[in-house]
Design an enzyme around this catalytic site. Structure first.
Site, PDB file in Angstrom:
ATOM      1  N   GLU A  53      15.346   3.114  19.046  1.00 55.39           N
ATOM      2  CA  GLU A  53      14.234   4.506  18.811  1.00 55.39           C
ATOM      3  C   GLU A  53      14.210   5.395  20.241  1.00 55.39           C
ATOM      4  O   GLU A  53      13.665   4.123  21.267  1.00 55.39           O
ATOM      5  CB  GLU A  53      13.353   4.272  18.629  1.00 55.39           C
ATOM      6  CG  GLU A  53      12.994   3.994  16.836  1.00 55.39           C
ATOM      7  CD  GLU A  53      12.018   3.789  15.898  1.00 55.39           C
ATOM      8  OE1 GLU A  53      10.898   4.118  16.478  1.00 55.39           O
ATOM      9  OE2 GLU A  53      12.175   3.661  14.613  1.00 55.39           O
ATOM     10  N   ASP A 112       9.834  -6.756  -5.119  1.00 50.27           N
ATOM     11  CA  ASP A 112       8.527  -7.157  -4.192  1.00 50.27           C
ATOM     12  C   ASP A 112       8.872  -9.020  -4.249  1.00 50.27           C
ATOM     13  O   ASP A 112       8.197  -9.332  -4.977  1.00 50.27           O
ATOM     14  CB  ASP A 112       7.370  -6.389  -4.397  1.00 50.27           C
ATOM     15  CG  ASP A 112       6.087  -6.706  -2.485  1.00 50.27           C
ATOM     16  OD1 ASP A 112       6.789  -8.231  -2.600  1.00 50.27           O
ATOM     17  OD2 ASP A 112       5.983  -5.538  -2.553  1.00 50.27           O
ATOM     18  N   ALA A 163      10.419   2.572   6.881  1.00 50.84           N
ATOM     19  CA  ALA A 163       9.532   1.602   7.336  1.00 50.84           C
ATOM     20  C   ALA A 163      10.062   0.962   8.508  1.00 50.84           C
ATOM     21  O   ALA A 163       9.378   1.653   9.386  1.00 50.84           O
ATOM     22  CB  ALA A 163       9.911   0.270   6.610  1.00 50.84           C
ATOM     23  N   ARG A 164      11.330   0.269   8.488  1.00 55.53           N
ATOM     24  CA  ARG A 164      11.865  -0.249  10.074  1.00 55.53           C
ATOM     25  C   ARG A 164      12.762  -0.005   9.996  1.00 55.53           C
ATOM     26  O   ARG A 164      14.060  -0.562   8.990  1.00 55.53           O
ATOM     27  CB  ARG A 164      11.199  -1.550   9.971  1.00 55.53           C
ATOM     28  CG  ARG A 164      10.317  -1.832  10.668  1.00 55.53           C
ATOM     29  CD  ARG A 164       9.392  -0.622  12.487  1.00 55.53           C
ATOM     30  NE  ARG A 164       7.967  -1.078  12.377  1.00 55.53           N
ATOM     31  CZ  ARG A 164       7.498  -0.523  12.315  1.00 55.53           C
ATOM     32  NH1 ARG A 164       7.288   1.038  11.615  1.00 55.53           N
ATOM     33  NH2 ARG A 164       5.792  -0.350  12.556  1.00 55.53           N
ATOM     34  N   ARG A 173       1.017  -1.187   0.122  1.00 60.86           N
ATOM     35  CA  ARG A 173      -0.210   0.298  -0.062  1.00 60.86           C
ATOM     36  C   ARG A 173       0.692   1.209   0.270  1.00 60.86           C
ATOM     37  O   ARG A 173       0.555   1.642  -0.658  1.00 60.86           O
ATOM     38  CB  ARG A 173      -0.668  -0.196   1.478  1.00 60.86           C
ATOM     39  CG  ARG A 173      -2.295  -1.147   1.213  1.00 60.86           C
ATOM     40  CD  ARG A 173      -2.452  -1.084   2.484  1.00 60.86           C
ATOM     41  NE  ARG A 173      -4.201  -2.229   1.986  1.00 60.86           N
ATOM     42  CZ  ARG A 173      -4.109  -3.287   3.170  1.00 60.86           C
ATOM     43  NH1 ARG A 173      -2.869  -3.607   3.410  1.00 60.86           N
ATOM     44  NH2 ARG A 173      -5.080  -3.517   1.982  1.00 60.86           N
ATOM     45  N   HIS A 204      10.777   8.532  13.355  1.00 63.32           N
ATOM     46  CA  HIS A 204       9.221   7.783  13.108  1.00 63.32           C
ATOM     47  C   HIS A 204       8.152   8.528  13.225  1.00 63.32           C
ATOM     48  O   HIS A 204       7.015   8.403  14.433  1.00 63.32           O
ATOM     49  CB  HIS A 204       9.646   6.412  14.265  1.00 63.32           C
ATOM     50  CG  HIS A 204       8.777   5.644  13.975  1.00 63.32           C
ATOM     51  ND1 HIS A 204       8.820   4.498  14.641  1.00 63.32           N
ATOM     52  CD2 HIS A 204       7.015   5.737  13.641  1.00 63.32           C
ATOM     53  CE1 HIS A 204       8.736   3.653  13.700  1.00 63.32           C
ATOM     54  NE2 HIS A 204       7.305   4.341  13.307  1.00 63.32           N
ATOM     55  N   ASP A 264      13.419   7.659   8.939  1.00 58.50           N
ATOM     56  CA  ASP A 264      12.753   7.699   9.895  1.00 58.50           C
ATOM     57  C   ASP A 264      12.323   7.353  10.909  1.00 58.50           C
ATOM     58  O   ASP A 264      11.781   7.483  11.927  1.00 58.50           O
ATOM     59  CB  ASP A 264      11.515   8.351   9.294  1.00 58.50           C
ATOM     60  CG  ASP A 264      10.347   8.795   9.754  1.00 58.50           C
ATOM     61  OD1 ASP A 264       9.986   9.766  10.574  1.00 58.50           O
ATOM     62  OD2 ASP A 264       9.128   7.726  10.030  1.00 58.50           O
TER      63      ASP A 264
END
Ligand code: DGY
Length: 329
Positions: free
Chosen positions: A266, A175, A236-237, A155, A285, A261
Site C-alpha cells: 500500500e 469461521d 480486511a487485509r 465484529r 484503505h 480496499d
C-alpha cells in the site's frame, strides 16, 4: 509534563477532538509523525526512542523499530489489525499492546456494502460513461436473493451480515472460531465449509485478520472453486488474496468483479494488473475513514494508552503476559 506520546495515525492527528484533548489534559505532549504515511521500521525506531507511549496506524512495528524504545510502555494501535506489529518483540520488552475492537466495525461494514452495490450495479463504469457524454446502460444484478459468503464472522463480519440480511441476501459464513449458535441464528447465517462457501456464494467478502494461517487464503485454487461469475470483496487485509491470481480470474471471466480496499503493498504499485481492470474497484484503505469512527477509535486508542501509563490494565490488551512479568512495576 508527564511525558510524550507519539501519534502516527493520520486521521487521529488531523481531526481535532476529545481523543487529542484527553492526552493533553493528562499532561502528555503529543509528538506528531512528520510523515503522512505509515512509517518504515527505521523511521519509527528514531521516533520511538524518546516517547512513553505511541498511538500507531499501520506502521512497521518490528523488533528493529523497538530497539531504541527504552521508555516506551504502550503501543496503542489505532485499529484492530496486528499484522504490522511484532507483538512478541513488544512483549519481550515489557511493552503493552492494545487495539480498538468494535470502533470501526460499522464503518468497514458500510464500505463493504457500498462496494457490493457498486459492483452489482456497475456504478464506477456508469459514472465514467455519463461524464464522457455517453448514455449507454449496463444491466446489473439485484443483491436480493443472492448468496453472500462471509469469510470471518467476527465484529465486522456480523455487521455486514445484519446489513446484507436487510437486502434479503442468503448468508453463509466460514469461521474457524464461529460465534455461538444463538448469534448465528439471530444473524440468519448458516455455517459452511470453506470450499462449499466458495462454490455456493454469489458474493464472497473477507473479514478476517492476516496471520501466517490466513495469508493467501484466496489463492489461485480458491478462486477456481468460486462460483463462475461471482464477485469478491476484500476490506480486511491485502495479504489474504493472491493478487496476480485475482487479476487472472477477472480477466478470464471466472469472476465478474472484485473490489479491494486493501492491498499487499500500500499504495499498490502502478503496474499492479488489478488497477487496469474495468471490473475491479480500488479504494485506498478507507474502511475506518469516517467522521464517527475517527473520533470513536481515537478516543479508545487514547484511553488505552493513558490507562497503561497510569499503571492500569485497559480492556483491550493483546499481550496480557506482560502483566505477569516479574519486574513489572
Ligand atoms: C485496522 O483496524 O487495523 C484498520 O486497518 C485501520 O488501521
Amino acid at each position: 509534563m508527564k511525558g510524550k506520546i507519539l501519534v502516527t495515525a493520520r486521521s487521529f492527528r488531523k481531526t481535532p477532538g476529545p481523543h487529542q484533548q484527553i492526552l493533553q489534559d493528562a499532561g502528555y505532549t503529543i509528538v506528531n509523525s512528520p510523515y503522512d504515511r505509515p512509517l518504515k521500521a527505521a523511521e519509527l525506531a528514531g521516533l520511538l526512542a524518546d516517547v512513553d507511549g505511541a498511538i500507531l496506524g499501520l506502521d512497521e512495528v518490528t523488533a528493529e523499530a523497538l530497539e531504541q524504545a527504552g521508555r516506551l510502555r504502550v503501543i496503542s494501535r489505532y485499529g484492530v489489525g496486528l499484522d504490522s506489529v511484532d507483538v512478541a518483540a513488544a512483549t519481550a520488552r515489557g511493552i503493552v499492546v492494545t487495539i480498538t475492537p468494535g470502533a470501526n466495525s460499522v464503518a468497514v461494514a458500510e464500505l463493504t456494502m457500498a462496494l457490493m452495490l457498486a459492483l452489482a450495479r456497475h456504478i464506477p463504469q456508469l459514472d465514467r460513461q455519463v461524464k464522457a457524454g455517453e448514455w449507454g446502460r449496463i444491466r446489473g444484478v439485484e443483491l436480493a436473493g443472492l448468496a453472500l459468503g462471509l469469510i470471518g464472522l467476527g465484529r465486522i463480519g456480523r455487521e455486514v451480515a445484519k446489513r446484507a440480511a436487510a437486502f434479503n441476501m442468503r448468508i453463509l459464513f466460514y469461521d474457524p472460531f464461529p460465534p455461538p449458535e444463538e448469534v448465528q441464528a439471530q444473524l440468519g447465517t448458516a455455517p459452511a465449509a470453506l470450499d462449499n462457501l466458495l462454490a455456493e456464494s454469489d458474493v464472497v467478502s473477507l473479514h478476517l485478520p492476516l496471520t501466517d494461517d490466513t495469508r493467501h487464503l484466496i489463492d489461485r485454487g480458491a478462486l477456481a472453486k468460486m462460483k463462475p461469475g461471482a464477485i469478491l470483496i476484500n476490506t480486511a487485509r491485502g495479504g489474504l488474496v493472491e493478487e496476480p491470481a485475482l487479476a487472472e480470474a477477472l480477466q478470464s471471466g471466472q469472476l465478474a468483479g472484485a473490489a479491494c480496499d486493501v492491498f499487499t503493498q500500500e499504495p499498490p504499485a502502478r503496474d499492479n494488473p488489478l488497477l487496469k481492470l474495468d471490473g475491479f474497484i480500488a479504494t485506498p484503505h478507507v474502511g475506518s475513514a469516517t467522521r464517527q469512527t475517527t473520533l470513536r477509535m481515537g478516543l479508545m486508542a487514547s484511553e488505552n494508552a493513558l490507562a497503561v501509563l497510569r499503571g492500569e490494565r485497559p480492556a483491550h490488551v493483546v499481550n496480557p503476559e506482560v502483566y505477569e512479568q516479574p519486574d513489572r512495576a
